[in-house]
Scaffold this motif. Structure first.
Motif, PDB file in Angstrom:
ATOM      1  N   SER A   1      -1.397  -6.809  14.718  1.00 52.06           N
ATOM      2  CA  SER A   1      -0.654  -5.966  13.775  1.00 52.06           C
ATOM      3  C   SER A   1      -0.869  -6.433  12.346  1.00 52.06           C
ATOM      4  O   SER A   1      -1.057  -7.619  12.083  1.00 52.06           O
ATOM      5  N   CYS A   2      -0.818  -5.482  11.417  1.00 54.16           N
ATOM      6  CA  CYS A   2      -0.927  -5.800   9.982  1.00 54.16           C
ATOM      7  C   CYS A   2       0.226  -6.701   9.552  1.00 54.16           C
ATOM      8  O   CYS A   2       0.163  -7.356   8.510  1.00 54.16           O
TER       9      CYS A   2
ATOM     10  N   SER B   1       9.265  -3.669  17.706  1.00 60.13           N
ATOM     11  CA  SER B   1      10.110  -3.206  16.606  1.00 60.13           C
ATOM     12  C   SER B   1      10.463  -4.353  15.653  1.00 60.13           C
ATOM     13  O   SER B   1      11.052  -5.366  16.093  1.00 60.13           O
TER      14      SER B   1
ATOM     15  N   ASP C   1      11.345  -6.062   6.371  1.00 59.44           N
ATOM     16  CA  ASP C   1      10.351  -5.162   5.759  1.00 59.44           C
ATOM     17  C   ASP C   1       9.615  -5.827   4.606  1.00 59.44           C
ATOM     18  O   ASP C   1      10.245  -6.437   3.732  1.00 59.44           O
TER      19      ASP C   1
ATOM     20  N   ASN D   1      12.748   3.332  16.330  1.00 57.14           N
ATOM     21  CA  ASN D   1      13.009   2.533  15.111  1.00 57.14           C
ATOM     22  C   ASN D   1      12.062   2.922  13.992  1.00 57.14           C
ATOM     23  O   ASN D   1      12.288   2.596  12.844  1.00 57.14           O
TER      24      ASN D   1
ATOM     25  N   ARG E   1      15.969  -2.883   4.740  1.00 55.76           N
ATOM     26  CA  ARG E   1      16.018  -3.294   6.147  1.00 55.76           C
ATOM     27  C   ARG E   1      15.398  -4.683   6.257  1.00 55.76           C
ATOM     28  O   ARG E   1      14.284  -4.908   5.743  1.00 55.76           O
TER      29      ARG E   1
ATOM     30  N   PRO F   1       0.548   2.908  13.270  1.00 55.37           N
ATOM     31  CA  PRO F   1       0.093   4.009  14.137  1.00 55.37           C
ATOM     32  C   PRO F   1       1.160   5.094  14.215  1.00 55.37           C
ATOM     33  O   PRO F   1       2.340   4.789  14.471  1.00 55.37           O
TER      34      PRO F   1
ATOM     35  N   LEU G   1      18.044  11.161   8.024  1.00 53.90           N
ATOM     36  CA  LEU G   1      17.159  10.007   7.849  1.00 53.90           C
ATOM     37  C   LEU G   1      17.775   9.095   6.787  1.00 53.90           C
ATOM     38  O   LEU G   1      18.174   9.570   5.712  1.00 53.90           O
TER      39      LEU G   1
ATOM     40  N   TYR H   1      -3.458  -3.396  13.903  1.00 52.41           N
ATOM     41  CA  TYR H   1      -3.088  -2.013  13.573  1.00 52.41           C
ATOM     42  C   TYR H   1      -2.224  -2.013  12.332  1.00 52.41           C
ATOM     43  O   TYR H   1      -1.334  -2.856  12.199  1.00 52.41           O
TER      44      TYR H   1
ATOM     45  N   ARG I   1       3.268   1.894   3.258  1.00 54.43           N
ATOM     46  CA  ARG I   1       2.613   1.538   4.503  1.00 54.43           C
ATOM     47  C   ARG I   1       1.298   2.315   4.629  1.00 54.43           C
ATOM     48  O   ARG I   1       1.098   3.318   3.938  1.00 54.43           O
TER      49      ARG I   1
ATOM     50  N   TYR J   1      -0.472   4.482   7.096  1.00 51.69           N
ATOM     51  CA  TYR J   1      -0.303   5.221   8.356  1.00 51.69           C
ATOM     52  C   TYR J   1      -1.662   5.647   8.879  1.00 51.69           C
ATOM     53  O   TYR J   1      -2.523   6.087   8.109  1.00 51.69           O
TER      54      TYR J   1
ATOM     55  N   TYR K   1       8.756 -10.475  15.222  1.00 49.90           N
ATOM     56  CA  TYR K   1       7.689  -9.627  15.783  1.00 49.90           C
ATOM     57  C   TYR K   1       6.348 -10.041  15.191  1.00 49.90           C
ATOM     58  O   TYR K   1       5.390 -10.340  15.895  1.00 49.90           O
TER      59      TYR K   1
HETATM   60  C1  WQD Z   1       8.006   1.984   7.951  1.00 47.66           C
HETATM   61  C2  WQD Z   1       8.803   2.109   6.673  1.00 47.66           C
HETATM   62  C3  WQD Z   1      11.003   1.180   6.808  1.00 47.66           C
HETATM   63  C4  WQD Z   1      12.808   4.026   9.532  1.00 47.66           C
HETATM   64  C5  WQD Z   1       5.476  -0.693  12.407  1.00 47.66           C
HETATM   65  C6  WQD Z   1       5.607  -1.124  13.824  1.00 47.66           C
HETATM   66  C7  WQD Z   1       4.880  -2.399  14.085  1.00 47.66           C
HETATM   67  C8  WQD Z   1       3.521  -2.417  13.472  1.00 47.66           C
HETATM   68  C9  WQD Z   1       3.567  -2.004  12.017  1.00 47.66           C
HETATM   69  C10 WQD Z   1       1.820  -1.911  15.119  1.00 47.66           C
HETATM   70  C11 WQD Z   1       9.610   0.842   6.365  1.00 47.66           C
HETATM   71  C12 WQD Z   1      11.055   2.683   6.536  1.00 47.66           C
HETATM   72  C13 WQD Z   1      11.882   3.368   8.731  1.00 47.66           C
HETATM   73  C14 WQD Z   1      13.910   4.681   8.922  1.00 47.66           C
HETATM   74  C15 WQD Z   1      13.105   4.006   6.768  1.00 47.66           C
HETATM   75  N1  WQD Z   1       2.640  -1.522  14.149  1.00 47.66           N
HETATM   76  N2  WQD Z   1      12.030   3.377   7.385  1.00 47.66           N
HETATM   77  N3  WQD Z   1      14.009   4.660   7.563  1.00 47.66           N
HETATM   78  O1  WQD Z   1       8.270  -1.589  10.143  1.00 47.66           O
HETATM   79  O2  WQD Z   1       6.053  -0.943   9.051  1.00 47.66           O
HETATM   80  O3  WQD Z   1       6.231  -1.514  11.549  1.00 47.66           O
HETATM   81  O4  WQD Z   1       4.159  -0.717  11.993  1.00 47.66           O
HETATM   82  O5  WQD Z   1       1.691  -2.936  15.631  1.00 47.66           O
HETATM   83  O6  WQD Z   1       4.769  -2.475  15.493  1.00 47.66           O
HETATM   84  O7  WQD Z   1       6.961  -1.313  14.099  1.00 47.66           O
HETATM   85  O8  WQD Z   1       7.135   0.644  10.595  1.00 47.66           O
HETATM   86  O9  WQD Z   1       7.993   2.938  10.832  1.00 47.66           O
HETATM   87  O10 WQD Z   1       9.566   0.989  11.311  1.00 47.66           O
HETATM   88  O11 WQD Z   1       8.888   1.486   8.953  1.00 47.66           O
HETATM   89  O12 WQD Z   1      13.233   4.005   5.539  1.00 47.66           O
HETATM   90  O13 WQD Z   1      14.795   5.295   9.589  1.00 47.66           O
HETATM   91  O14 WQD Z   1       9.764   3.156   6.846  1.00 47.66           O
HETATM   92  O15 WQD Z   1      12.007   0.492   6.043  1.00 47.66           O
HETATM   93  O16 WQD Z   1       9.602   0.648   4.975  1.00 47.66           O
HETATM   94  P1  WQD Z   1       6.959  -0.908  10.223  1.00 47.66           P
HETATM   95  P2  WQD Z   1       8.449   1.554  10.498  1.00 47.66           P
END
Ligand code: WQD
Length: 341
Positions: A126-127, A87, A300, A200, A297, A182, A217, A179, A233, A235, A151
């Motif tokens: 991870s990306c 996370s 990010d 998260n 957040r 995912p 949300l 990745y 992102r 996906y 992370y």
């Molecule tokens: C995506 C977007 C948040 C929750 C994840 C994995 C990491 C890696 C990459 C594999 C962000 C926004 C989120 C919410 C929001 N994967 N958001 N409200 O941070 O890109 O990282 O993918 O290795 O392990 O954690 O993904 O889904 O947490 O966030 O606005 O309640 O959604 O700010 O812009 P993230 P995420």
């Protein structure tokens, strides 16, 4: 060939175990202490594939108990290493937890490769290793910038650890799979993300809001330099990610790798904003989600999406699932959980 999957009861790990078993080419065992997953996942894997998978409930950071698995399974020839904390926000809040766990565990995996003559390693990267990149999409030659979270930093360090270790252990061949995001669940609807803690990540939070487990949300920031102000992102369906692991393993077995360590991006190549993900979900389930706007957040990056043509060319990897499949399968999994838990 026998494959050890670390974190095999977890989200991406369990979907990869399913695809490994479906391929009928591999014997599979898992090592997962289920601190962030559930042992019942093994029964759902059996429900889907008809095959049993043995999970060794060990903490991979505990070297002795981890090494015992190899003493009992001298025929392990490959490790797919997922076990790590993942996370972004949690790593910002608890950096030492991430450095200690993610790096200690990888260190034990690498030592096991040498000690037990395991010559094939697939690493869950991870990306997030790219940091904040302006020139998008990113490919494997894009220079890695400042990591935006502990992370991301553990994944950058992890890739380097593998490269240096492979130099000293020429029999070790590795693939680092980067990745993107995912999401989704097995299309059977009987396996998906199931963490004991509150999620998260965006899509699991969306499905929990939609089913009423969470009240709303919060969109973390609408002032990013993107088309609608929310983060972009890439996906990618978790089963597409899983399939790539089978193809990467075959790539190593067939000795197609040019270098000791090869790196591949795994993304759809399509950038999707937070609002676009919310609207895609609302379209699939035909209801409006309660959304509030919050602050950005920490950790990010504003935008990232991939050029995954190297994986397509060298692994034969072609993502099968669309954004609608991702949100639909995630929603069906949430409904399944409501009926069984
Ligand atoms: C995506 C977007 C948040 C929750 C994840 C994995 C990491 C890696 C990459 C594999 C962000 C926004 C989120 C919410 C929001 N994967 N958001 N409200 O941070 O890109 O990282 O993918 O290795 O392990 O954690 O993904 O889904 O947490 O966030 O606005 O309640 O959604 O700010 O812009 P993230 P995420």
């Amino acid at each position: 060939m026998k494959v050890l999957v670390t974190g095999g009861m977890g989200y991406i790990g369990s979907h990869t175990v399913i695809e490994l078993l479906k391929s009928k080419k591999f014997k599979v065992i898992s090592a997962d202490n289920c601190e962030r997953s559930t042992p019942e996942t093994a029964s759902r894997i059996e429900l889907i594939t008809g095959e049993k998978v043995m999970n060794y409930p060990v903490d991979i950071a505990e070297k002795e108990s981890f090494f015992k698995i190899f003493e009992e399974n001298p025929d392990v020839e490959a490790i797919i290493h997922f076990a790590a904390y993942k996370s972004v926000p949690e790593s910002v809040a608890k950096p030492l937890l991430y450095y200690r766990n993610n790096l200690q565990v990888l260190e034990n995996v690498l030592e096991a490769c040498a000690k037990f003559h395991v010559h094939n390693l697939i690493f869950s990267s991870s990306c997030s290793v790219y940091g904040e990149v302006s020139d998008l999409p990113v490919n494997e030659l894009t220079p890695l910038r400042e990591p935006f979270s502990p992370y991301a930093h553990t994944k950058q360090i992890g890739e380097k650890m593998i490269e240096f270790y492979a130099q000293m252990n020429p029999s070790l061949k590795a693939v680092n799979l980067r990745y993107f995001n995912p999401v989704g669940a097995d299309m059977s609807g009987k396996n998906g993300e199931l963490s004991p803690d509150k999620p998260n990540n965006l899509l699991p939070i969306i499905t929990q809001v939609a089913i009423g487990k969470l009240s709303r949300l919060t969109v973390f920031g609408t002032d990013y330099p993107t088309r609608d102000g929310t983060c972009i992102r890439d996906y990618i369906h978790v089963s597409d990610i899983a399939t790539a692991h089978i193809q990467a393993l075959q790539f190593l077995i067939d000795k197609k790798n040019e270098h000791a360590v090869e790196v591949f991006n795994l993304g759809s190549g399509q950038g999707v904003t937070v609002f676009e993900m919310v609207h895609a979900f609302e379209k699939v389930i035909q209801k409006t989600l309660p959304v509030q706007i919050g602050e950005r957040r920490a950790g990010d990056v504003s935008a990232i999406y991939s050029d995954s043509s190297k994986a397509e060319k060298l692994l034969g990897w072609v993502p099968q699932y669309s954004l609608d499949d991702m949100v639909d399968s995630a929603w069906r999994w949430e409904l399944y959980l409501q009926n069984v838990l």
